[in-house]
Design a protein around this motif. Structure first.
Motif, PDB file in Angstrom:
ATOM      1  N   HIS A 103      40.115  42.492  51.218  1.00 23.90           N
ATOM      2  CA  HIS A 103      41.006  41.579  51.499  1.00 23.90           C
ATOM      3  C   HIS A 103      40.947  40.281  51.018  1.00 23.90           C
ATOM      4  O   HIS A 103      40.146  39.358  50.477  1.00 23.90           O
ATOM      5  CB  HIS A 103      41.274  40.894  52.800  1.00 23.90           C
ATOM      6  N   TRP A 104      41.899  39.901  50.001  1.00 19.32           N
ATOM      7  CA  TRP A 104      41.843  38.509  48.947  1.00 19.32           C
ATOM      8  C   TRP A 104      43.263  37.755  48.992  1.00 19.32           C
ATOM      9  O   TRP A 104      43.685  37.243  48.126  1.00 19.32           O
ATOM     10  CB  TRP A 104      41.720  39.076  47.575  1.00 19.32           C
ATOM     11  N   GLY A 105      43.619  37.741  50.149  1.00 23.56           N
ATOM     12  CA  GLY A 105      44.901  36.573  50.568  1.00 23.56           C
ATOM     13  C   GLY A 105      46.132  37.189  50.555  1.00 23.56           C
ATOM     14  O   GLY A 105      46.404  38.459  50.552  1.00 23.56           O
ATOM     15  N   THR A 106      47.249  36.419  50.185  1.00 21.06           N
ATOM     16  CA  THR A 106      48.692  36.667  50.299  1.00 21.06           C
ATOM     17  C   THR A 106      49.320  35.948  49.146  1.00 21.06           C
ATOM     18  O   THR A 106      49.103  34.886  48.964  1.00 21.06           O
ATOM     19  CB  THR A 106      49.243  36.379  51.658  1.00 21.06           C
ATOM     20  N   LEU A 107      50.204  36.684  48.695  1.00 22.11           N
ATOM     21  CA  LEU A 107      51.132  36.161  47.622  1.00 22.11           C
ATOM     22  C   LEU A 107      52.630  36.238  47.940  1.00 22.11           C
ATOM     23  O   LEU A 107      52.992  37.015  48.412  1.00 22.11           O
ATOM     24  CB  LEU A 107      51.111  36.820  46.150  1.00 22.11           C
TER      25      LEU A 107
END
Length: 232
Positions: A103-107
């Motif tokens: 998981h690498w955050g949200t855009l």
């Protein structure tokens, strides 16, 4: 036990997106799906040497051991050899649900520049790319356009490549660049044994023509882990 629903991401079209998209890191490994008979690839072939599935664990995973070559060796070797890479639970990354390590955050409403910036950071960490997720809509983003598709035919080479593979044909056109001398020898042997047609090949190209054919295609590698029907 019901078989898991497999979500195959579509390729990014280079345009901005609307809404909130979760960003996950894309590993260059082998997809593994747990079925009643054991771990299987997307090509519905048995995968070997994986730790058994346990209740509560994801049944749709990406296996990654060092690199794609080691991962394929580890999952396709029936009888372990001294140099066969071992697979431990930490080498299994859940895709549904998503492993927190990916998981690498949200855009939110990302522009093409936003997406490419995240992709560059992921590539700098040696990940193959990223996957943008919004519900069941998954979009894979790589640094260049690649396609996985089956070989439909082949031809012997000429000149210094006589007695070796010259090129292969696909539904999107012929591919003759990118093969090493070793590739040409091995694949020519596969062709002569009647095993080359139908195998899946990964190809990069500058772009597709208006008719959907390759423009300047280059062979990357064989993809024995993929089904013809699962290519995109």
């Amino acid at each position: 036990m019901t078989a898991p629903t497999i979500n195959n991401p579509r390729s990014w079209n280079g345009k901005g997106l609307v809404g909130d998209w979760a960003v996950s890191l894309k590993l260059d490994g082998v997809r593994a799906i747990w079925r009643d008979i054991g771990w299987m690839s997307r090509a519905n072939k048995p995968l070997h040497n994986l730790p058994p599935w346990r209740d509560g664990q994801p049944r749709d995973c990406e296996v990654f051991v060092n690199n794609l070559r080691d991962t394929i060796r580890a999952t396709r070797t029936k009888c372990l050899k001294q140099d066969t890479p071992s697979i431990t639970p930490r080498h299994l990354y859940g895709l549904a649900p998503l492993d927190p390590r990916l998981h690498w955050g949200t855009l939110t409403n990302p522009t093409p520049a936003d997406i490419r910036a995240v992709l560059r950071r992921a590539n700098a960490l040696n990940f193959e790319g990223i996957v943008l997720r919004k519900g069941d809509d998954w979009i894979k983003v790589k640094p260049f356009e690649t396609h996985d598709l089956p070989i439909t035919g082949f031809s012997e080479g000429t000149g210094k490549h006589r007695g070796q593979l010259g090129f292969v044909t696909t539904a999107r056109g012929a591919v003759g660049a990118g093969f090493t001398d070793s590739d040409r020898e091995v694949l020519w042997a596969e062709a002569n044994a009647g095993r080359l047609v139908g195998q899946v090949i990964e190809v990069t190209c500058m772009q597709l023509t208006d008719h959907g054919n390759f423009r300047h295609p280059v062979f990357i590698r064989m993809r024995p882990d993929k089904l013809i029907d699962s290519t995109a």
